[in-house]
Design a protein around this motif. Structure first.
Motif, mmCIF file in Angstrom:
data_model
loop_
_atom_site.group_PDB
_atom_site.id
_atom_site.type_symbol
_atom_site.label_atom_id
_atom_site.label_comp_id
_atom_site.label_asym_id
_atom_site.label_seq_id
_atom_site.Cartn_x
_atom_site.Cartn_y
_atom_site.Cartn_z
ATOM 1 N N ILE A 34 0.864 -1.135 -0.104
ATOM 2 C CA ILE A 34 0.019 -0.026 0.070
ATOM 3 C C ILE A 34 0.770 1.418 0.024
ATOM 4 N N VAL A 35 0.925 1.938 -1.181
ATOM 5 C CA VAL A 35 1.571 3.177 -1.000
ATOM 6 C C VAL A 35 1.001 4.587 -0.466
ATOM 7 N N ARG A 36 -0.373 4.245 -0.494
ATOM 8 C CA ARG A 36 -0.882 5.242 0.179
ATOM 9 C C ARG A 36 -2.440 4.881 0.181
ATOM 10 N N LEU A 37 -3.062 5.333 1.594
ATOM 11 C CA LEU A 37 -4.447 5.072 1.927
ATOM 12 C C LEU A 37 -5.354 6.279 1.874
ATOM 13 N N PHE A 38 -6.447 6.251 1.282
ATOM 14 C CA PHE A 38 -7.328 7.593 1.134
ATOM 15 C C PHE A 38 -8.615 7.141 2.013
ATOM 16 N N HIS A 39 -9.240 8.169 2.422
ATOM 17 C CA HIS A 39 -10.336 7.840 3.537
ATOM 18 C C HIS A 39 -11.284 9.196 3.376
ATOM 19 N N ASP A 40 -12.561 8.646 3.399
ATOM 20 C CA ASP A 40 -13.698 9.429 3.497
ATOM 21 C C ASP A 40 -14.532 9.188 4.771
ATOM 22 N N HIS A 41 -15.163 9.737 5.514
ATOM 23 C CA HIS A 41 -15.823 9.457 6.798
ATOM 24 C C HIS A 41 -17.348 10.024 6.587
ATOM 25 N N ARG A 42 -18.221 9.096 6.670
ATOM 26 C CA ARG A 42 -19.758 9.566 6.739
ATOM 27 C C ARG A 42 -19.890 10.204 5.572
ATOM 28 N N ALA A 43 -19.618 9.617 4.346
ATOM 29 C CA ALA A 43 -19.875 10.157 3.106
ATOM 30 C C ALA A 43 -20.859 9.436 2.143
ATOM 31 N N ASN A 44 -21.490 8.575 2.812
ATOM 32 C CA ASN A 44 -22.186 7.488 1.948
ATOM 33 C C ASN A 44 -23.199 8.114 1.136
ATOM 34 N N ALA A 45 -24.052 9.371 1.588
ATOM 35 C CA ALA A 45 -24.631 9.756 0.699
ATOM 36 C C ALA A 45 -24.334 10.780 -0.379
ATOM 37 N N THR A 46 -22.854 11.225 -0.376
ATOM 38 C CA THR A 46 -22.495 11.876 -1.321
ATOM 39 C C THR A 46 -21.871 10.961 -2.314
ATOM 40 N N PRO A 47 -22.058 11.489 -3.524
ATOM 41 C CA PRO A 47 -21.579 10.405 -4.813
ATOM 42 C C PRO A 47 -19.988 10.383 -4.848
ATOM 43 N N PRO A 48 -19.383 9.380 -4.945
ATOM 44 C CA PRO A 48 -17.961 9.094 -4.693
ATOM 45 C C PRO A 48 -17.430 10.255 -5.449
ATOM 46 N N GLY A 84 -23.382 2.804 -7.023
ATOM 47 C CA GLY A 84 -22.295 2.009 -6.651
ATOM 48 C C GLY A 84 -21.688 1.309 -7.947
ATOM 49 N N LEU A 85 -22.872 0.508 -8.850
ATOM 50 C CA LEU A 85 -22.415 -0.084 -9.847
ATOM 51 C C LEU A 85 -21.756 0.903 -11.101
ATOM 52 N N ALA A 86 -22.200 2.090 -11.252
ATOM 53 C CA ALA A 86 -21.662 3.001 -12.066
ATOM 54 C C ALA A 86 -20.367 3.259 -11.636
ATOM 55 N N THR A 87 -19.879 3.391 -10.529
ATOM 56 C CA THR A 87 -18.649 4.053 -9.855
ATOM 57 C C THR A 87 -17.604 2.644 -10.114
ATOM 58 N N LEU A 88 -18.246 1.476 -9.902
ATOM 59 C CA LEU A 88 -17.299 0.138 -10.014
ATOM 60 C C LEU A 88 -17.078 0.182 -11.570
ATOM 61 N N ARG A 89 -18.038 0.532 -12.534
ATOM 62 C CA ARG A 89 -17.718 0.228 -13.907
ATOM 63 C C ARG A 89 -16.623 1.446 -14.412
ATOM 64 N N ALA A 90 -16.814 2.577 -13.898
ATOM 65 C CA ALA A 90 -15.801 3.626 -14.103
ATOM 66 C C ALA A 90 -14.449 3.169 -13.891
ATOM 67 N N LEU A 91 -14.308 2.697 -12.486
ATOM 68 C CA LEU A 91 -12.999 2.392 -11.981
ATOM 69 C C LEU A 91 -12.425 1.049 -12.750
ATOM 70 N N ASN A 92 -13.286 0.204 -13.207
ATOM 71 C CA ASN A 92 -12.855 -1.160 -13.873
ATOM 72 C C ASN A 92 -12.281 -0.890 -15.067
ATOM 73 N N ASP A 93 -12.763 0.317 -15.872
ATOM 74 C CA ASP A 93 -12.188 0.805 -17.043
ATOM 75 C C ASP A 93 -10.650 1.047 -16.954
ATOM 76 N N GLN A 94 -10.177 1.639 -15.951
ATOM 77 C CA GLN A 94 -8.724 1.919 -15.867
ATOM 78 C C GLN A 94 -8.047 1.260 -15.038
ATOM 79 N N TYR A 95 -8.849 0.678 -13.845
ATOM 80 C CA TYR A 95 -8.121 -0.052 -12.784
ATOM 81 C C TYR A 95 -8.590 -1.407 -12.333
#
Length: 212
Positions: A34-48, A84-95
């Motif tokens: 792990i080169v870096r860890l990123f974190h959001d707290h209580r942001a579930n209602a906010t789009p990623p 969630g699925l839309a975010t996963l799709r966008a991530l999966n296109d590059q990572y």
């Protein structure tokens, strides 16, 4: 040789960060650095894409050519399943995305096959979403004329969503995670699973063994 990766955690409770970080470290022990860890707290209602930690992670990955992203679980990406699925799709296109908790995708040591499997999973869920839209009952003429909502309590999930829920449960997704993905209560999920005893789990020590 370990692969370089970033980790992204979206926590709800005060003690979640320490607990989930420990699980990430255990998950990565033999596979990732792990080169870096990123974190959001209580942001579930906010789009990623509008979260500070999530956007910083994407910027870091782009700037440092980091192609492996580790999250805690799929449900932590977004409260809403479609988002969630839309975010996963966008991530999966590059990572290549990996889940510490409840990872039913497989191919942990084969990035290309894993990305293909994630793509197949998203396509599979999209089919259920389309079927759900087609299966949604039309509003009655009386309701349309009056411009009001139908009488009675609406169903928590439509037929297509119920099918998707059952598919996720068959794949080993916990009931708690399903509740977060579909934004429904445990009692709603229990009612749906009442006709599928093989998916409900077995009682052990006062709790269902396979619910979590």
């Amino acid at each position: 040789m370990k692969k370089d990766a970033v980790a992204y955690l979206n926590t709800k409770k005060k003690g979640d960060l320490a607990a989930q970080t420990a699980e990430v470290e255990s998950y990565c022990k033999y596979r990732f650095r792990i080169v870096r860890l990123f974190h959001d707290h209580r942001a579930n209602a906010t789009p990623p894409e509008k979260r500070k930690g999530f956007t910083e992670m994407l910027e870091f990955c782009a700037a440092n050519n980091c192609s492996h992203i580790i999250i805690y679980d799929l449900a932590s990406l977004a409260r809403d399943m479609d988002t969630g699925l839309a975010t996963l799709r966008a991530l999966n296109d590059q990572y290549t995305v990996y889940c510490v908790n409840n990872d039913f995708i497989g191919f942990r040591d084969e990035p290309e096959l894993r990305r293909e499997a994630i793509g197949n999973f998203i396509e599979y869920m999209d089919q259920y979403r389309e079927n759900a839209k087609k299966a949604a009952p039309p509003a009655s003429k009386k309701t349309k004329a009056a411009g009001k909502r139908p009488i009675g309590r609406p169903r928590a999930l439509n037929d297509g969503q119920v099918e998707a829920l059952l598919a996720l449960r068959q794949a080993g997704t916990s009931i708690s995670q399903i509740c977060r993905m579909f934004d429904v209560s445990r009692s709603t999920v229990s009612k749906i699973l009442a006709d599928f005893p093989e998916l409900k789990g077995e009682w052990k020590g006062g709790q269902r063994k396979s619910e979590e």
